[in-house]
Design a protein around this motif. Structure first.
Motif, PDB file in Angstrom:
ATOM      1  N   GLY A  34       0.844  -1.192   0.000  1.00 10.50           N
ATOM      2  CA  GLY A  34       0.000   0.000   0.000  1.00 10.50           C
ATOM      3  C   GLY A  34       0.880   1.243   0.000  1.00 10.50           C
ATOM      4  O   GLY A  34       1.788   1.353   0.825  1.00 10.50           O
ATOM      5  N   ILE A  35       0.621   2.152  -0.935  1.00  6.64           N
ATOM      6  CA  ILE A  35       1.393   3.400  -0.998  1.00  6.64           C
ATOM      7  C   ILE A  35       0.454   4.584  -0.828  1.00  6.64           C
ATOM      8  O   ILE A  35      -0.443   4.812  -1.655  1.00  6.64           O
ATOM      9  CB  ILE A  35       2.139   3.558  -2.347  1.00  6.64           C
ATOM     10  CG1 ILE A  35       3.011   2.332  -2.644  1.00  6.64           C
ATOM     11  CG2 ILE A  35       2.984   4.834  -2.349  1.00  6.64           C
ATOM     12  CD1 ILE A  35       3.806   2.445  -3.949  1.00  6.64           C
ATOM     13  N   ALA A  36       0.647   5.345   0.255  1.00  9.30           N
ATOM     14  CA  ALA A  36      -0.147   6.561   0.465  1.00  9.30           C
ATOM     15  C   ALA A  36       0.769   7.778   0.367  1.00  9.30           C
ATOM     16  O   ALA A  36       1.997   7.652   0.310  1.00  9.30           O
ATOM     17  CB  ALA A  36      -0.827   6.511   1.825  1.00  9.30           C
ATOM     18  N   GLY A  37       0.157   8.963   0.380  1.00  9.39           N
ATOM     19  CA  GLY A  37       0.916  10.206   0.265  1.00  9.39           C
ATOM     20  C   GLY A  37      -0.010  11.251  -0.321  1.00  9.39           C
ATOM     21  O   GLY A  37      -1.087  10.914  -0.833  1.00  9.39           O
ATOM     22  N   GLY A  38       0.385  12.512  -0.251  1.00 12.17           N
ATOM     23  CA  GLY A  38      -0.457  13.583  -0.769  1.00 12.17           C
ATOM     24  C   GLY A  38      -0.637  13.494  -2.278  1.00 12.17           C
ATOM     25  O   GLY A  38       0.072  12.736  -2.952  1.00 12.17           O
ATOM     26  N   SER A  39      -1.603  14.268  -2.773  1.00 19.41           N
ATOM     27  CA  SER A  39      -1.820  14.331  -4.211  1.00 19.41           C
ATOM     28  C   SER A  39      -0.563  14.888  -4.884  1.00 19.41           C
ATOM     29  O   SER A  39      -0.026  15.913  -4.450  1.00 19.41           O
ATOM     30  CB  SER A  39      -3.025  15.250  -4.481  1.00 19.41           C
ATOM     31  OG  SER A  39      -3.119  15.518  -5.843  1.00 19.41           O
ATOM     32  N   ALA A  40      -0.083  14.198  -5.919  1.00 18.12           N
ATOM     33  CA  ALA A  40       1.114  14.580  -6.689  1.00 18.12           C
ATOM     34  C   ALA A  40       2.409  14.495  -5.871  1.00 18.12           C
ATOM     35  O   ALA A  40       3.416  15.088  -6.227  1.00 18.12           O
ATOM     36  CB  ALA A  40       0.962  15.974  -7.313  1.00 18.12           C
ATOM     37  N   SER A  41       2.372  13.716  -4.775  1.00 14.81           N
ATOM     38  CA  SER A  41       3.605  13.522  -4.004  1.00 14.81           C
ATOM     39  C   SER A  41       4.573  12.612  -4.758  1.00 14.81           C
ATOM     40  O   SER A  41       5.787  12.637  -4.499  1.00 14.81           O
ATOM     41  CB  SER A  41       3.285  12.906  -2.636  1.00 14.81           C
ATOM     42  OG  SER A  41       2.606  11.672  -2.795  1.00 14.81           O
ATOM     43  N   GLY A  42       4.031  11.775  -5.661  1.00 12.20           N
ATOM     44  CA  GLY A  42       4.881  10.853  -6.417  1.00 12.20           C
ATOM     45  C   GLY A  42       4.549   9.386  -6.149  1.00 12.20           C
ATOM     46  O   GLY A  42       5.386   8.513  -6.386  1.00 12.20           O
ATOM     47  N   LYS A  43       3.313   9.083  -5.724  1.00 11.56           N
ATOM     48  CA  LYS A  43       2.930   7.702  -5.406  1.00 11.56           C
ATOM     49  C   LYS A  43       3.002   6.798  -6.644  1.00 11.56           C
ATOM     50  O   LYS A  43       3.571   5.714  -6.589  1.00 11.56           O
ATOM     51  CB  LYS A  43       1.490   7.657  -4.853  1.00 11.56           C
ATOM     52  CG  LYS A  43       1.269   8.505  -3.615  1.00 11.56           C
ATOM     53  CD  LYS A  43      -0.150   8.442  -3.137  1.00 11.56           C
ATOM     54  CE  LYS A  43      -1.156   9.087  -4.073  1.00 11.56           C
ATOM     55  NZ  LYS A  43      -0.968  10.555  -4.250  1.00 11.56           N
ATOM     56  N   THR A  44       2.419   7.300  -7.763  1.00  8.35           N
ATOM     57  CA  THR A  44       2.425   6.506  -8.995  1.00  8.35           C
ATOM     58  C   THR A  44       3.857   6.295  -9.469  1.00  8.35           C
ATOM     59  O   THR A  44       4.230   5.200  -9.894  1.00  8.35           O
ATOM     60  CB  THR A  44       1.615   7.245 -10.099  1.00  8.35           C
ATOM     61  OG1 THR A  44       0.392   7.689  -9.526  1.00  8.35           O
ATOM     62  CG2 THR A  44       1.341   6.359 -11.274  1.00  8.35           C
ATOM     63  N   HIS A  45       4.651   7.352  -9.361  1.00  6.09           N
ATOM     64  CA  HIS A  45       6.056   7.286  -9.774  1.00  6.09           C
ATOM     65  C   HIS A  45       6.794   6.211  -8.957  1.00  6.09           C
ATOM     66  O   HIS A  45       7.513   5.382  -9.524  1.00  6.09           O
ATOM     67  CB  HIS A  45       6.693   8.669  -9.561  1.00  6.09           C
ATOM     68  CG  HIS A  45       8.075   8.789 -10.100  1.00  6.09           C
ATOM     69  ND1 HIS A  45       8.349   9.034 -11.411  1.00  6.09           N
ATOM     70  CD2 HIS A  45       9.279   8.692  -9.470  1.00  6.09           C
ATOM     71  CE1 HIS A  45       9.651   9.094 -11.590  1.00  6.09           C
ATOM     72  NE2 HIS A  45      10.246   8.886 -10.419  1.00  6.09           N
ATOM     73  N   VAL A  46       6.585   6.219  -7.635  1.00  5.53           N
ATOM     74  CA  VAL A  46       7.238   5.227  -6.765  1.00  5.53           C
ATOM     75  C   VAL A  46       6.780   3.815  -7.163  1.00  5.53           C
ATOM     76  O   VAL A  46       7.599   2.903  -7.302  1.00  5.53           O
ATOM     77  CB  VAL A  46       6.937   5.506  -5.271  1.00  5.53           C
ATOM     78  CG1 VAL A  46       7.320   4.320  -4.390  1.00  5.53           C
ATOM     79  CG2 VAL A  46       7.670   6.758  -4.806  1.00  5.53           C
ATOM     80  N   ASN A 217      14.518   9.587  -4.952  1.00  8.09           N
ATOM     81  CA  ASN A 217      14.231   8.440  -4.089  1.00  8.09           C
ATOM     82  C   ASN A 217      14.760   7.102  -4.622  1.00  8.09           C
ATOM     83  O   ASN A 217      14.266   6.050  -4.244  1.00  8.09           O
ATOM     84  CB  ASN A 217      12.723   8.359  -3.795  1.00  8.09           C
ATOM     85  CG  ASN A 217      11.886   8.577  -5.036  1.00  8.09           C
ATOM     86  OD1 ASN A 217      12.365   8.359  -6.144  1.00  8.09           O
ATOM     87  ND2 ASN A 217      10.645   9.005  -4.855  1.00  8.09           N
ATOM     88  N   HIS A 218      15.829   7.167  -5.447  1.00  6.51           N
ATOM     89  CA  HIS A 218      16.348   5.920  -6.040  1.00  6.51           C
ATOM     90  C   HIS A 218      16.808   4.915  -4.992  1.00  6.51           C
ATOM     91  O   HIS A 218      16.551   3.725  -5.103  1.00  6.51           O
ATOM     92  CB  HIS A 218      17.531   6.220  -6.974  1.00  6.51           C
ATOM     93  CG  HIS A 218      17.204   7.232  -8.016  1.00  6.51           C
ATOM     94  ND1 HIS A 218      17.408   8.574  -7.836  1.00  6.51           N
ATOM     95  CD2 HIS A 218      16.635   7.078  -9.226  1.00  6.51           C
ATOM     96  CE1 HIS A 218      16.990   9.220  -8.900  1.00  6.51           C
ATOM     97  NE2 HIS A 218      16.512   8.341  -9.752  1.00  6.51           N
TER      98      HIS A 218
END
Ligand code: ADP
Ligand code: C5P
Length: 253
Positions: A34-46, A217-218
């Motif tokens: 499960g990946i949470a975080g603010g809108s446009a924080s980069g969840k999809t990217h992660v 975040n590599h």
């Protein structure tokens, strides 16, 4: 079945990773992240970086909570067009449906995911068919909100990003991809998005196993994918003896 045939071919030609049985099926529940975080924080990217870092095998699906916004009435759509509908309250999402899809995928069952249009502010009539995978990544602002959801995950991640960076990214993305105006984005941000981040989203970071920075975040991604691989190997070690003991006696292993 075409997908299964393809998967079997891939497994045959590339060798079978230890977390698949001889029939090409995962030997235990899917590994759920499960990946949470603010809108446009980069969840999809992660999520995408994790997939890339894991390589083509094992099979991975990404499930976005954005697909689970509720169907809206014409009045609600009109409010949304005027940036006066609160999409950042947990009640805007169909949580039971999201949980059901996650449970199906965890049990390696196929599922149908709704398709949502950000330009029309509406759930579309079509659905997306998802086939079971060894790893399932669920991402969304409220992915860690519900205790029942949190209980399903094998790994919980929170993507932490400065609010100004999230806002800058959101303006750029929503203008380009979601058909919005800068004024509208700012109205919605001040009225709903920022308060909801402070009240609902950020507090769920306390449930995360790991906090990942929203940029550069590599290293975090590499650590996460190493952890996932280790967990899958560990599961394969635990489950495989059970499979072997089911063989009829007298056959060579
Ligand atoms: P979310 O899924 O949290 O809403 P996205 O992953 O879609 O956010 O990211 C929002 C924007 O920020 C995208 O345009 C993406 O390219 C950019 N972005 C996300 N993560 C990074 C990163 N680590 N480095 C640079 N840009 C990023
Ligand atoms: O992809 P992301 O995590 O940014 O998606 C969540 C955001 O989508 C929420 O902050 C919400 O304000 C926004 N949203 C929107 N319009 C919709 C549905 C959601 O702007 N119709």
């Amino acid at each position: 079945t075409t997908i299964q045939a393809l998967k079997n071919t891939v497994l045959k030609s590339h060798g079978r990773p230890p977390w698949y049985g001889e029939d090409g099926q995962p030997i235990s529940d899917a590994f759920l992240i499960g990946i949470a975080g603010g809108s446009a924080s980069g969840k999809t990217h992660v999520a995408r970086q994790i997939v890339q870092s894991l390589g083509s095998i094992p099979t991975v699906v990404i499930l976005s909570q954005d697909s689970f916004y509720k169907r809206h009435t014409p009045e609600e759509v009109a409010l949304a067009m005027d940036n006066k509908y609160d999409f950042d309250h947990p009640s805007a999402l169909d949580m039971p449906m999201f949980a059901q899809c996650l449970m199906d995928l965890k049990k390696c069952r196929q599922t149908n995911v709704p398709v949502y249009s950000f330009t029309e502010h509406q759930r579309l009539d079509e659905t997306q068919y998802l086939y079971g995978a060894a790893i399932v990544i669920a991402e969304g602002i409220m992915a860690l909100q519900d205790p029942a959801l949190r209980a399903l995950y094998d790994l919980k991640i929170f993507v932490q990003c400065d609010s100004d960076l999230m806002l800058a990214r959101r303006i750029r993305r929503d203008v380009k991809e979601r058909g919005r105006s800068v004024d509208g984005i700012l109205d919605q941000y001040l009225r709903y998005v920022k308060p909801a981040y402070d009240n609902f989203v950020f507090p769920t970071s306390r449930y995360a196993d790991i906090i990942v920075p929203g940029s550069d975040n590599h290293v975090a991604i590499e650590l996460i994918s190493t952890h996932i691989r280790r967990q899958l190997h560990e599961r394969a070690r635990r489950f495989r003896p059970k499979m072997v003991s089911r063989r009829p006696t007298g056959l060579s292993p």
